[in-house]
Scaffold this motif. Structure first.
Motif, PDB file in Angstrom:
ATOM      1  N   ASP A   1     -14.371  23.729   1.308  1.00 27.89           N
ATOM      2  CA  ASP A   1     -13.096  22.995   1.336  1.00 27.89           C
ATOM      3  C   ASP A   1     -13.302  21.544   0.939  1.00 27.89           C
ATOM      4  N   PHE A   2     -14.365  20.925   1.461  1.00 28.47           N
ATOM      5  CA  PHE A   2     -14.619  19.508   1.175  1.00 28.47           C
ATOM      6  C   PHE A   2     -14.944  19.307  -0.301  1.00 28.47           C
ATOM      7  N   VAL A   3     -15.780  20.171  -0.853  1.00 23.31           N
ATOM      8  CA  VAL A   3     -16.107  20.069  -2.277  1.00 23.31           C
ATOM      9  C   VAL A   3     -14.850  20.283  -3.118  1.00 23.31           C
ATOM     10  N   ALA A   4     -14.009  21.252  -2.722  1.00 27.06           N
ATOM     11  CA  ALA A   4     -12.762  21.491  -3.448  1.00 27.06           C
ATOM     12  C   ALA A   4     -11.859  20.262  -3.410  1.00 27.06           C
ATOM     13  N   ALA A   5     -11.832  19.565  -2.272  1.00 28.46           N
ATOM     14  CA  ALA A   5     -11.023  18.350  -2.164  1.00 28.46           C
ATOM     15  C   ALA A   5     -11.532  17.277  -3.119  1.00 28.46           C
ATOM     16  N   ALA A   6     -12.848  17.104  -3.178  1.00 31.09           N
ATOM     17  CA  ALA A   6     -13.429  16.108  -4.098  1.00 31.09           C
ATOM     18  C   ALA A   6     -13.129  16.463  -5.542  1.00 31.09           C
ATOM     19  N   GLU A   7     -13.254  17.731  -5.870  1.00 31.23           N
ATOM     20  CA  GLU A   7     -12.993  18.154  -7.243  1.00 31.23           C
ATOM     21  C   GLU A   7     -11.521  18.020  -7.597  1.00 31.23           C
ATOM     22  N   HIS A   8     -10.643  18.282  -6.639  1.00 35.20           N
ATOM     23  CA  HIS A   8      -9.209  18.122  -6.881  1.00 35.20           C
ATOM     24  C   HIS A   8      -8.868  16.658  -7.151  1.00 35.20           C
ATOM     25  N   LEU A   9      -9.425  15.756  -6.372  1.00 34.55           N
ATOM     26  CA  LEU A   9      -9.139  14.335  -6.570  1.00 34.55           C
ATOM     27  C   LEU A   9      -9.576  13.867  -7.951  1.00 34.55           C
ATOM     28  N   LYS A  10     -10.673  14.413  -8.421  1.00 35.32           N
ATOM     29  CA  LYS A  10     -11.135  14.055  -9.767  1.00 35.32           C
ATOM     30  C   LYS A  10     -10.240  14.682 -10.834  1.00 35.32           C
ATOM     31  N   ALA A  11      -9.960  15.971 -10.688  1.00 38.84           N
ATOM     32  CA  ALA A  11      -9.196  16.689 -11.709  1.00 38.84           C
ATOM     33  C   ALA A  11      -7.760  16.192 -11.814  1.00 38.84           C
ATOM     34  N   SER A  12      -7.190  15.718 -10.696  1.00 36.67           N
ATOM     35  CA  SER A  12      -5.797  15.267 -10.696  1.00 36.67           C
ATOM     36  C   SER A  12      -5.655  13.791 -11.027  1.00 36.67           C
ATOM     37  N   GLY A  13      -6.769  13.138 -11.365  1.00 37.51           N
ATOM     38  CA  GLY A  13      -6.706  11.769 -11.842  1.00 37.51           C
ATOM     39  C   GLY A  13      -6.781  10.690 -10.789  1.00 37.51           C
TER      40      GLY A  13
ATOM     41  N   TYR B   1       0.846  -1.199   0.000  1.00 40.60           N
ATOM     42  CA  TYR B   1       0.000   0.000   0.000  1.00 40.60           C
ATOM     43  C   TYR B   1       0.878   1.245   0.000  1.00 40.60           C
ATOM     44  N   GLU B   2       0.307   2.359  -0.376  1.00 39.67           N
ATOM     45  CA  GLU B   2       1.046   3.618  -0.372  1.00 39.67           C
ATOM     46  C   GLU B   2       0.136   4.753   0.071  1.00 39.67           C
ATOM     47  N   GLN B   3       0.759   5.769   0.686  1.00 39.07           N
ATOM     48  CA  GLN B   3       0.014   6.918   1.192  1.00 39.07           C
ATOM     49  C   GLN B   3       0.624   8.207   0.646  1.00 39.07           C
ATOM     50  N   PHE B   4      -0.237   9.190   0.449  1.00 36.98           N
ATOM     51  CA  PHE B   4       0.193  10.438  -0.162  1.00 36.98           C
ATOM     52  C   PHE B   4      -0.468  11.619   0.547  1.00 36.98           C
ATOM     53  N   ARG B   5       0.115  12.784   0.369  1.00 32.33           N
ATOM     54  CA  ARG B   5      -0.487  14.044   0.796  1.00 32.33           C
ATOM     55  C   ARG B   5      -0.664  14.913  -0.447  1.00 32.33           C
ATOM     56  N   GLU B   6      -1.899  15.337  -0.698  1.00 27.90           N
ATOM     57  CA  GLU B   6      -2.225  16.239  -1.793  1.00 27.90           C
ATOM     58  C   GLU B   6      -2.782  17.526  -1.208  1.00 27.90           C
ATOM     59  N   TRP B   7      -2.860  18.563  -2.035  1.00 29.20           N
ATOM     60  CA  TRP B   7      -3.391  19.856  -1.601  1.00 29.20           C
ATOM     61  C   TRP B   7      -4.400  20.344  -2.619  1.00 29.20           C
ATOM     62  N   ALA B   8      -5.599  20.606  -2.139  1.00 34.21           N
ATOM     63  CA  ALA B   8      -6.644  21.180  -2.986  1.00 34.21           C
ATOM     64  C   ALA B   8      -6.692  22.690  -2.772  1.00 34.21           C
ATOM     65  N   THR B   9      -7.142  23.399  -3.781  1.00 35.78           N
ATOM     66  CA  THR B   9      -7.279  24.855  -3.681  1.00 35.78           C
ATOM     67  C   THR B   9      -8.737  25.205  -3.456  1.00 35.78           C
ATOM     68  N   ALA B  10      -9.022  25.803  -2.295  1.00 33.36           N
ATOM     69  CA  ALA B  10     -10.383  26.231  -1.975  1.00 33.36           C
ATOM     70  C   ALA B  10     -10.753  27.461  -2.797  1.00 33.36           C
TER      71      ALA B  10
ATOM     72  N   ILE C   1      -5.028  16.945   1.893  1.00 31.31           N
ATOM     73  CA  ILE C   1      -5.781  15.695   1.733  1.00 31.31           C
ATOM     74  C   ILE C   1      -4.811  14.544   1.964  1.00 31.31           C
ATOM     75  N   SER C   2      -5.178  13.616   2.834  1.00 35.09           N
ATOM     76  CA  SER C   2      -4.399  12.400   3.054  1.00 35.09           C
ATOM     77  C   SER C   2      -5.033  11.271   2.262  1.00 35.09           C
TER      78      SER C   2
END
Length: 664
Positions: free
Chosen positions: A493-505, A402-411, A419-420
């Motif tokens: 912030d939560f919606v931005a996180a969801a949209e970031h996860l989609k937009a970043s693949g 398994y692997e873990q990452f830290r991403e950052w969404a823009t509000a 985002i973890s």
């Protein structure tokens, strides 16, 4: 505004009970096709869990204290063995430790009850008595009893209707406990003399300000009883020498609106953690004879939030948060301060189980999204971490898979939101994703491990946590910018996180999940951006927040005004809350499938909040389906037995997999 579903608030109405049971039947029917998957998931959770196991013993006085579980039994067993040295006894998960004494067996105490919980279990300083409290309904009102640990006898002492916690006097002759008022607010501290009738107990403190809760504890040094009163933004501490239980508590520093502080005894002085002119808190010292005179020890830093302090005879331990990550700082009585390093890029660490005041070791709890919960002793003399135990995960679990990452969404306002993320290596992306969030009370959802989550990851799902404002992940300002009239930042912030996860693949369909105040988040984002989510799981959700906060007779309401604002007396707060609270803002649009889970005896978020919300969704909205599941004999935490809890989690995970159209 007319509330068409207000009739659902009458808990004892047979029509309301019938309605909830009918909703349960409907939900069972709607999810009947998932029964085989639910059983598979339950067996996976059970199969990965070491059912007969024990915790790492904690030293206190002449004993090592620990708990253990046995295969096939719902509840834990509290035990102890005689101590010999600072090194814990060797652990063998499949058998009790030699010389074991069973203090409390939760299985015996629970009997045939559908629900059971222990509110406090506290051993007297000399190790001869144990005060413990039990509850059989989930309403968080407990009955206190006292057990003689030398004879095994349960004493006649019995005190009903108490709250969590409590503290012993130094000589073990008195036990202090708290009780609640009609709004379920812990407002009184009482002193009980062991062996006397409860009717003779002495009220030692009553808090008349409805914004404040009270609690009582014993310092690690066992020299002071610490009586704390706190609202969401203000605190006040009183101290009493523990060898003088009939004495008068003295105030450390009178309450000052907006100033929070806590006190610990460090031998020849006190340590005070406070936020007076220090948003992220600073650590101060104070003399024993003048605990309100504070001298800075660790000054305020804008990049570091001080979370807690633990005082020991030879050192001080500071738990802190920096850049969204927790850490440990050691302040020796002699020598330079230093921080303990940890290898993973994402993790959570905290002091845990440090009962002894005089010790050369520090017990730590550690975990990450791929590392199971681990217990370390840090040897202060050698400067070394010693791994005592890592939670077993059966079935061949390998963290390298398994692997873990830290991403950052823009509000929307430009704020970077962390985002973890965790997933199984080789997962094809974009993948179905579960996005979890909370975002209130400065509570941080730190990276953690979950056995149950593996059933999602192994089926190709991504799991992510959006560390939204309103929590405390990035410091006190992160919390301040997600409350009152800035509460909507939590949702965007939560919606931005969801949209970031989609937009970043990362993500395909996103299923949102949250509970309690995180359930309010779920309802708010379902209104704000329903098209963003493939489904929503809302557990004990605070979705009727406005009506609740308007009623000061309800539990938590008055103290909550420091979190959400006071809509009863402030029209601007009313208008702002009215603009985002989930129940009021359901409208005629297409919503994703929603699963709401609640408990009939919940005293924190009443069952009728999700019941009303689901009813209104069915009446007004399109889309869905909208499902309500009510535990008819549980409280805020859901079902109490571990096997029952696993089945509930299997039910929820099966719904997520089905809704996300994921592999089964």
């Amino acid at each position: 505004m007319v509330d068409d579903y207000a009739w659902l608030t009458v808990k004892d109405d047979p029509d309301v009970v019938a309605y909830l049971e009918a909703e349960n039947a409907y939900t069972q029917e709607a999810t009947a096709h998932l029964k085989p998957l639910q059983e598979t998931l339950f067996q996976e959770i059970k199969g990965r869990t070491l059912e007969t196991d024990l915790s790492v013993p904690t030293r206190k006085g002449g004993w090592w204290y620990y708990s253990r579980t046995e295969e096939g039994k719902q509840y834990g067993i509290q035990c102890r063995v005689a101590a010999d040295g600072e090194t814990p006894p060797e652990l063998k998960a499949d058998e009790p430790l030699p010389g074991e004494e069973i203090l409390l067996d939760g299985n015996e105490l629970a009997g045939d009850s559908d629900f059971f919980s222990i509110g406090t279990s506290s051993v007297s300083p000399d190790g001869t008595l144990m005060a413990y409290s039990t509850n059989f309904t989930g309403d968080e009102r407990f009955t206190l009893r006292v057990k003689n640990l030398l004879t095994g006898e349960t004493l006649p002492d019995e005190i009903p209707g108490i709250f969590y916690g409590g503290a012993w006097s130094a000589d073990g002759t008195s036990f202090f406990y708290t009780t609640v008022d009609e709004a379920w607010r812990p407002n009184q501290v009482h002193r009980h003399a062991i062996g006397s009738p409860a009717a003779d107990d002495v009220l030692v403190h009553e808090e008349i300000d409805e914004r404040f809760w009270v609690g009582i504890g014993l310092s690690r040094s066992e020299h002071y009883l610490i009586l704390s009163a706190g609202s969401k933004i203000t605190s006040e501490v009183r101290l009493l020498e523990a060898d003088d239980p009939a004495g008068e508590f003295r105030v450390v520093r009178p309450r000052e609106t907006g100033v929070e502080y806590g006190v610990d005894h460090a031998g020849d002085h006190f340590l005070v953690l406070h936020n007076r002119d220090a948003e992220n808190f600073e650590l101060a010292t104070a003399p024993l004879d003048a605990p309100g005179d504070w001298t800075p020890l660790i000054p305020h830093r804008t990049d570091t939030r001080l979370l807690d302090v633990d005082a020991f005879e030879g050192h001080t331990v500071v738990h802190f948060r920096r850049n969204g990550q927790t850490g440990i700082r050691i302040l020796p009585r002699s020598g330079e301060p230093y921080e303990i390093p940890f290898p993973e890029p994402i993790y959570d660490v905290a002091p845990s189980g440090n009962a002894e005041f005089v010790t050369g070791r520090l017990r730590l709890g550690y975990t990450s999204m791929i590392t199971p919960p681990s217990v370390y002793d840090y040897d202060l003399g050698a400067g070394e971490l010693v791994l005592l135990k890592r939670k077993a995960v059966l079935g061949g679990y390998d963290p390298d898979d398994y692997e873990q990452f830290r991403e950052w969404a823009t509000a929307p306002d430009g704020t970077q939101v962390p985002i973890s993320i965790v997933l199984r290596k080789g997962t094809e992306r974009p993948a179905p994703t579960v996005l979890y969030g909370y975002g209130s009370y400065e509570i941080s959802i730190d990276p953690s491990f979950s056995i149950a989550r593996l059933s999602l990851l192994d089926r190709g799902l991504v799991f992510a946590v959006a560390h939204v404002r309103g929590g405390g992940e990035m410091g006190r300002h992160w919390y301040e910018n997600g409350k009152f009239t800035k509460k909507k930042n939590t949702f965007t912030d939560f919606v931005a996180a969801a949209e970031h996860l989609k937009a970043s693949g990362w993500s395909g369909p996103v299923v949102a999940r949250g509970g309690s105040a995180g359930g309010l988040l779920m309802g708010a984002v379902a209104n704000l951006a329903p098209e963003t989510f493939a489904g929503v799981v809302a557990e004990v959700p605070f979705v009727d927040a406005l009506n609740t906060i308007l009623d000061p007779s309800l539990p938590l309401t008055v103290i909550e005004w420091d979190e959400w604002g006071d809509p009863l007396h402030d029209p601007e707060v009313y208008a702002y809350m009215r603009s985002y609270t989930p129940y009021e803002n359901v409208d005629d649009r297409v919503y994703p499938p929603i699963l709401a889970i609640t408990s009939l005896n919940d005293t924190r978020v009443f069952y009728h909040e999700p019941a009303k919300w689901i009813a209104k969704l069915r009446d007004v909205a399109r889309g869905g389906p909208f499902l309500l599941k009510t535990e008819m004999g549980a409280g805020h935490g859901g079902r109490s037995g571990r096997y029952d809890a696993w089945r509930e989690e299997a039910f929820t995970l099966s719904w997520i997999l089905d809704t996300a159209k994921a592999d089964r």
